[in-house]
Motif scaffolding. Structure first.
Motif, PDB file in Angstrom:
ATOM      1  N   GLU A 298       0.854  -1.199   0.000  1.00  0.00           N
ATOM      2  CA  GLU A 298       0.000   0.000   0.000  1.00  0.00           C
ATOM      3  C   GLU A 298       0.890   1.250   0.000  1.00  0.00           C
ATOM      4  OE1 GLU A 298      -3.207   0.603  -0.478  1.00  0.00           O
ATOM      5  OE2 GLU A 298      -4.199   1.069   1.413  1.00  0.00           O
ATOM      6  N   SER A 299       0.750   2.032  -1.049  1.00  0.00           N
ATOM      7  CA  SER A 299       1.325   3.374  -1.090  1.00  0.00           C
ATOM      8  C   SER A 299       2.846   3.429  -0.990  1.00  0.00           C
ATOM      9  CB  SER A 299       0.675   4.249  -0.007  1.00  0.00           C
ATOM     10  OG  SER A 299       0.949   5.601  -0.253  1.00  0.00           O
ATOM     11  N   THR A 300       3.375   4.543  -0.476  1.00  0.00           N
ATOM     12  CA  THR A 300       4.816   4.850  -0.567  1.00  0.00           C
ATOM     13  C   THR A 300       5.510   4.850   0.781  1.00  0.00           C
ATOM     14  OG1 THR A 300       4.392   7.232  -0.429  1.00  0.00           O
ATOM     15  CG2 THR A 300       4.431   6.263  -2.623  1.00  0.00           C
ATOM     16  N   GLY A 301       4.966   4.155   1.768  1.00  0.00           N
ATOM     17  CA  GLY A 301       5.518   4.254   3.115  1.00  0.00           C
ATOM     18  C   GLY A 301       6.507   3.170   3.491  1.00  0.00           C
ATOM     19  N   ALA A 302       6.992   2.382   2.519  1.00  0.00           N
ATOM     20  CA  ALA A 302       7.886   1.267   2.854  1.00  0.00           C
ATOM     21  C   ALA A 302       9.280   1.767   3.213  1.00  0.00           C
ATOM     22  CB  ALA A 302       7.963   0.302   1.678  1.00  0.00           C
ATOM     23  N   TYR A 310      10.157  -3.334   5.227  1.00  0.00           N
ATOM     24  CA  TYR A 310       8.980  -3.123   6.070  1.00  0.00           C
ATOM     25  C   TYR A 310       7.942  -2.365   5.239  1.00  0.00           C
ATOM     26  CZ  TYR A 310      12.052  -4.323   9.975  1.00  0.00           C
ATOM     27  OH  TYR A 310      12.912  -4.985  10.820  1.00  0.00           O
ATOM     28  N   TYR A 311       6.733  -2.892   5.222  1.00  0.00           N
ATOM     29  CA  TYR A 311       5.717  -2.181   4.440  1.00  0.00           C
ATOM     30  C   TYR A 311       4.317  -2.466   4.971  1.00  0.00           C
ATOM     31  CZ  TYR A 311       4.793  -6.521   1.697  1.00  0.00           C
ATOM     32  OH  TYR A 311       4.468  -7.795   1.284  1.00  0.00           O
ATOM     33  N   GLN A 312       3.377  -1.638   4.565  1.00  0.00           N
ATOM     34  CA  GLN A 312       1.965  -1.788   4.947  1.00  0.00           C
ATOM     35  C   GLN A 312       1.267  -2.633   3.883  1.00  0.00           C
ATOM     36  OE1 GLN A 312      -0.209   1.830   4.617  1.00  0.00           O
ATOM     37  NE2 GLN A 312      -2.180   0.937   5.205  1.00  0.00           N
ATOM     38  N   ARG A 313       0.581  -3.648   4.346  1.00  0.00           N
ATOM     39  CA  ARG A 313      -0.155  -4.476   3.414  1.00  0.00           C
ATOM     40  C   ARG A 313      -1.334  -3.674   2.864  1.00  0.00           C
ATOM     41  NH1 ARG A 313      -4.322  -7.856   2.458  1.00  0.00           N
ATOM     42  NH2 ARG A 313      -3.878  -9.880   1.525  1.00  0.00           N
ATOM     43  N   ARG A 317      -4.250  -2.176   8.055  1.00  0.00           N
ATOM     44  CA  ARG A 317      -3.292  -1.540   8.950  1.00  0.00           C
ATOM     45  C   ARG A 317      -2.218  -2.551   9.343  1.00  0.00           C
ATOM     46  NH1 ARG A 317      -8.025  -1.602  12.275  1.00  0.00           N
ATOM     47  NH2 ARG A 317      -8.261   0.620  11.997  1.00  0.00           N
ATOM     48  N   THR A 318      -2.135  -3.615   8.578  1.00  0.00           N
ATOM     49  CA  THR A 318      -1.145  -4.654   8.874  1.00  0.00           C
ATOM     50  C   THR A 318       0.243  -4.250   8.358  1.00  0.00           C
ATOM     51  OG1 THR A 318      -2.844  -6.347   8.708  1.00  0.00           O
ATOM     52  CG2 THR A 318      -0.560  -7.085   8.521  1.00  0.00           C
ATOM     53  N   LEU A 319       1.193  -4.377   9.243  1.00  0.00           N
ATOM     54  CA  LEU A 319       2.580  -4.137   8.857  1.00  0.00           C
ATOM     55  C   LEU A 319       3.259  -5.478   8.621  1.00  0.00           C
ATOM     56  CD1 LEU A 319       3.584  -1.361  11.422  1.00  0.00           C
ATOM     57  CD2 LEU A 319       2.582  -1.104   9.144  1.00  0.00           C
TER      58      LEU A 319
END
Ligand code: CA
Length: 479
Positions: A298-302, A310-313, A317-319
């Motif tokens: 999901e998106s650019t927060g990795a 590390y990233y958001q699935r 809200r799962t990391l």
């Protein structure tokens, strides 16, 4: 008697005949005596008083006088307008002549004064020239110390690179070979070298070290400034409109610290992770590794840290912690109460609800919750288990800022993702639990900055600005 009578008759008769030849007049003069006047015409002249009756000569004189009067009138600029005009013109001429003579005298005096000034200047120039010749012929003598001994040129707070930078312009001076130690050696000042004066001037211009120097022994400090963005690669497809790129600041085998990783995040099933051997290969567009993630991003927060991605699935809200070595999910955990999929994104949207980052102090998550009512919450995570170690709630709304990153335990926010010249507008220090407004200039060179994160190994900000993979140097103060 007869004789007298005959004479009278003769005169009377002769009078009538000689009217145009002779006349006799009888009358009293001024004293009363009787006076006889006998007039006889001249045989050759019709008149013996030409000046009274006029003639050619008189007329010639009149003409010449008129001509003279006209000439005088022209010379004085006036006209002969009346009986007094001639005298007035003459008076005017006299006055102008007097004035011209006076001015001539004044000008003559001024000329003489200027000539005296020129002579004085020439004299002084000659004195200065002689003084210059005299000084040139003298040897140079030792001077007092240029820098007080208590202020060493190499400050202990400056790293060698910084110190060399300060003095590099001196070291590179043509014809000079010396080091900083030579500044304390008086021998270098002898010899009458022509470069001495120039060197002296440069040494006195060295700025004093500033307390908030860019480096300190711990490597941490408050953000002071951000450099201009440097573009490394432009994405060549629409999938690269926005994305995230990373280097592991604390890399472990099998990938080294030079490895660059990239995820294009346009699309609904983002699962490809591209690896490049170094920045050069990234710039050329030649990935050496392509990993297919087991679960979509999901998106650019990795972010990358110690060999894991590390990233958001997606849509959760799962990391996830994806281990690069084993190419598998090593940990997963929900981020408690975190908004996701457009609930609390950054101002540009893009489902940027959960933003992960790494700094000198570890792994961080930037997000918001219903309880925080949209304010940014920053949590420090356990990098192994993804458990929240501690959280701080700030006073700045997540949707009001363009992005965020953490440096040395301080959260910073970017004011705009489109404005070419924007600012870092807020800082929250997790060490004190206090936030404050700041105004550090920040450039969105390509006007659509979708990702900004800090890399403490490179001491740079990594960003993804409208197809462009860019980086910024940062300058930190002392702790
Ligand atoms: Ca970020």
């Amino acid at each position: 008697m007869w004789l007298l009578l005959s004479l009278c008759v003769f005169c009377l008769l002769g009078y009538s005949e000689g009217q145009d030849r002779a006349t006799l007049w009888r009358g009293n003069d001024r004293s009363g005596h009787c006076q006889y006047t006998f007039t006889v015409p001249s045989p050759s002249e019709t008149s013996c008083s030409p000046t009274v009756s006029g003639g050619p000569e008189m007329e010639g004189l009149k003409a010449r006088l008129s001509l003279l009067e006209v000439l005088v009138a022209r010379l004085t600029g006036g006209e002969i307008g009346g009986p007094g005009a001639g005298s007035q013109s003459q008076a005017g001429l006299q006055e102008a002549l007097t004035q011209a003579m006076g001015e001539r005298i004044l000008l003559q005096g001024e000329k003489e004064r200027l000539e005296r000034d020129v002579e004085e200047l020439q004299r002084r120039m000659e004195e200065m020239r002689r003084e210059t010749e005299r000084l040139k012929s003298r040897p140079c003598y030792p001077q007092p110390p240029l820098v007080p001994p208590s202020v060493p040129l190499q400050d202990s707070g400056l790293r060698p690179a910084g110190g060399a930078g300060v003095l590099s312009h001196l070291v590179s001076r043509p014809g000079r070979q010396w080091d900083t130690g030579s500044l304390r050696d008086p021998a270098w000042q002898y010899g009458g070298n022509a470069g001495f004066q120039e060197l002296k001037a440069e040494v006195t211009e060295i700025p004093a070290p500033i307390p908030e120097g860019p480096e300190d022994s711990t490597g941490c400090g408050e953000l002071i400034s951000i450099g201009e963005p440097v573009s490394h690669r432009k994405a060549d497809s629409i999938a690269g409109k926005y994305g995230v790129w990373m280097q592991d600041p604390e890399a472990v085998a099998p990938y080294g610290g030079k490895m660059v990783w990239r995820i294009d995040t346009v699309g609904s099933e983002v699962r490809q992770l591209f690896g490049y051997e170094d920045m050069d290969q990234l710039s050329k567009g030649f990935p050496s590794k392509v990993l297919l993630l087991p679960e979509p991003v999901e998106s650019t927060g990795a972010t990358l840290y110690r060999g894991s991605l590390y990233y958001q699935r997606r849509r959760s809200r799962t990391l996830l912690r994806y281990d690069l070595a084993s190419e598998s999910i090593a940990a997963r955990r929900d981020l408690p109460h975190a908004g996701f999929h457009g609930q609390f994104p950054y101002s540009w949207g893009g489902y940027t609800d959960v933003d992960l980052g790494v700094d000198e102090k570890g792994l961080w998550a930037v997000y918001s919750t219903n309880k925080a009512k949209g304010a940014i919450v920053v949590s420090q995570l356990d990098p192994h288990s993804l458990a929240v170690k501690r959280s701080w709630e700030t006073s700045i709304r997540k949707t009001s800022v363009a992005n965020a990153f953490v440096i040395c335990g301080r959260l910073y926010t970017v004011a705009s993702y489109t404005a070419p010249n924007t600012t870092i507008n807020f800082m929250f220090d997790t060490a004190t639990g206090q936030g404050k407004e700041v105004a550090l200039p920040f450039r969105n060179k390509y006007r659509y900055n979708s990702m900004v994160d800090y890399n403490h190994a490179q001491r740079k900000l990594f960003a993804w600005d409208n197809f462009h993979i860019v980086s910024y140097d940062v300058r930190l103060g002392r702790q």
